[in-house]
Design a protein around this motif. Sequence first.
Motif, short mmCIF file in Angstrom:
data_model
loop_
_atom_site.label_atom_id
_atom_site.label_comp_id
_atom_site.label_asym_id
_atom_site.label_seq_id
_atom_site.Cartn_x
_atom_site.Cartn_y
_atom_site.Cartn_z
N ALA A 150 4.55 -0.01 2.14
CA ALA A 150 3.77 -0.05 0.90
C ALA A 150 3.54 1.38 0.45
O ALA A 150 3.16 2.24 1.23
N ALA A 151 3.82 1.63 -0.82
CA ALA A 151 3.69 2.98 -1.35
C ALA A 151 3.25 2.91 -2.80
O ALA A 151 3.56 1.95 -3.50
N ARG A 152 2.55 3.94 -3.21
CA ARG A 152 2.10 3.99 -4.60
C ARG A 152 2.81 5.12 -5.33
O ARG A 152 3.14 6.15 -4.75
N CYS A 153 3.01 4.89 -6.60
CA CYS A 153 3.63 5.88 -7.48
C CYS A 153 2.78 7.15 -7.48
O CYS A 153 1.56 7.09 -7.64
N GLN A 154 3.45 8.29 -7.30
CA GLN A 154 2.73 9.56 -7.27
C GLN A 154 2.28 10.00 -8.67
O GLN A 154 1.48 10.90 -8.81
N VAL A 155 2.81 9.34 -9.68
CA VAL A 155 2.44 9.68 -11.06
C VAL A 155 1.28 8.80 -11.53
O VAL A 155 0.25 9.30 -11.99
N CYS A 156 1.45 7.47 -11.40
CA CYS A 156 0.46 6.58 -12.01
C CYS A 156 -0.26 5.70 -10.99
O CYS A 156 -1.12 4.91 -11.38
N HIS A 157 0.08 5.81 -9.71
CA HIS A 157 -0.58 5.08 -8.63
C HIS A 157 -0.33 3.58 -8.62
O HIS A 157 -1.00 2.85 -7.88
N LEU A 160 4.59 0.62 -5.77
CA LEU A 160 6.02 0.74 -6.05
C LEU A 160 6.77 -0.51 -5.59
O LEU A 160 6.41 -1.13 -4.60
N THR A 161 7.81 -0.81 -6.32
CA THR A 161 8.76 -1.82 -5.88
C THR A 161 9.76 -1.11 -4.99
O THR A 161 10.41 -0.16 -5.42
N LEU A 162 9.83 -1.55 -3.75
CA LEU A 162 10.65 -0.82 -2.79
C LEU A 162 12.12 -1.21 -2.91
O LEU A 162 12.46 -2.38 -3.01
N VAL A 168 11.22 2.36 -7.47
CA VAL A 168 11.03 2.54 -8.90
C VAL A 168 9.65 2.02 -9.27
O VAL A 168 9.27 0.91 -8.88
N CYS A 169 8.93 2.82 -10.00
CA CYS A 169 7.60 2.39 -10.40
C CYS A 169 7.73 1.36 -11.51
O CYS A 169 8.36 1.63 -12.54
N PRO A 170 7.15 0.17 -11.29
CA PRO A 170 7.27 -0.87 -12.32
C PRO A 170 6.47 -0.55 -13.57
O PRO A 170 6.73 -1.11 -14.63
N ARG A 171 5.55 0.40 -13.47
CA ARG A 171 4.72 0.72 -14.63
C ARG A 171 5.31 1.86 -15.45
O ARG A 171 5.49 1.75 -16.66
N CYS A 172 5.61 2.99 -14.77
CA CYS A 172 6.04 4.16 -15.55
C CYS A 172 7.51 4.51 -15.35
O CYS A 172 8.02 5.43 -15.99
N HIS A 177 11.61 8.70 -3.59
CA HIS A 177 12.34 8.45 -2.35
C HIS A 177 11.36 8.30 -1.21
O HIS A 177 10.33 8.99 -1.14
N ARG A 178 11.66 7.40 -0.30
CA ARG A 178 10.88 7.23 0.92
C ARG A 178 11.82 6.83 2.05
O ARG A 178 12.93 6.38 1.82
N LYS A 179 11.30 6.93 3.27
CA LYS A 179 11.98 6.33 4.42
C LYS A 179 11.41 4.92 4.53
O LYS A 179 10.39 4.68 5.17
N PHE A 180 12.09 3.99 3.86
CA PHE A 180 11.59 2.62 3.80
C PHE A 180 11.98 1.83 5.04
O PHE A 180 13.03 2.07 5.65
N ALA A 181 11.11 0.88 5.39
CA ALA A 181 11.46 -0.10 6.42
C ALA A 181 12.43 -1.10 5.78
O ALA A 181 12.19 -1.57 4.68
#
Length: 197
Positions: A150-157, A160-162, A168-172, A177-181
Motif C-alpha cells: 500500500a502506497a500513497r501518491c507523493q503529490v496528492c496522497h 496508488l493503484t499498484l 499510477v495515481c488514480p487522482r493526479c 516507482h516502488r519495490k512492489f509485492a
Amino acid sequence: MTDPELPKLVLPGEYLGAAEQFLPGRGTYEDGGRIYASLLGVPAIDPADRTVRVEPRNAVPEVREGDLVYARVDELKTAMAVCTVLSTVASRRQVPGAPEGTVHISKAKDGYTESLAGEFAIGDVLVARVLQAHPGIKLTTAPASLGVVAARCQVCHALLTLGEKEAVCPRCGHREHRKFAKGPLPSPSGAHGPGGV
Ligand SMILES: [Zn+2]
C-alpha cells in the motif's frame, strides 16, 4: 471474580495455593497437595466452593524469525528503511509495542539497490519477512512476493493503484516507482522450505 490473594497474571507452573485451601479448577493442576497454574492466564477463585481456576490470556503475537509482517516505512536512511512493525500477516493482530524493524538496503530487493528512496516511500506499508527477531528486528523484502502493498501518491496522497513496476495515481496521474509485492504471499513458514528467503 479475581481474588486479592492471587497475582493478576500467573505463568504455567506457578504456585496458586494448597489443596486444603482451594479446589483445583480449569487451568490448574494439583501436585503433592499443592495447586499450580497449567497455563498463562488470570487466576480467579469461585467464592462458592473455593475452586481456583486460571482463565487463559490470549496469546499476544510476537515476532519470530521467518514470520511475515506488515510494516510501515517511517524513515529512509542511506543504508536502511526504518519501519514500525504493525502486525503479523498470519494473525493480522497488532504486534504489542509497535516495535521498530529495519530493511537494510541489501535486503530491499534482489540485486543492487542504488537508493532506498527509489524502492520505498515514507508511509508505505510493506509485507516483509523477519530475518532476525532479536535484539533488533531485521526485515527483508527481497523476494518477488514481498515489498510494498500500500502506497500513497507523493503529490496528492491518494492511494496508488499498484502496477508491475510503476504505480499510477488514480487522482493526479503521477507515476511512481516502488519495490512492489507481486503475486501470492509465501506461507509464513516458507523461510525454512524450498524457495524461501
Ligand atoms: Zn496523485
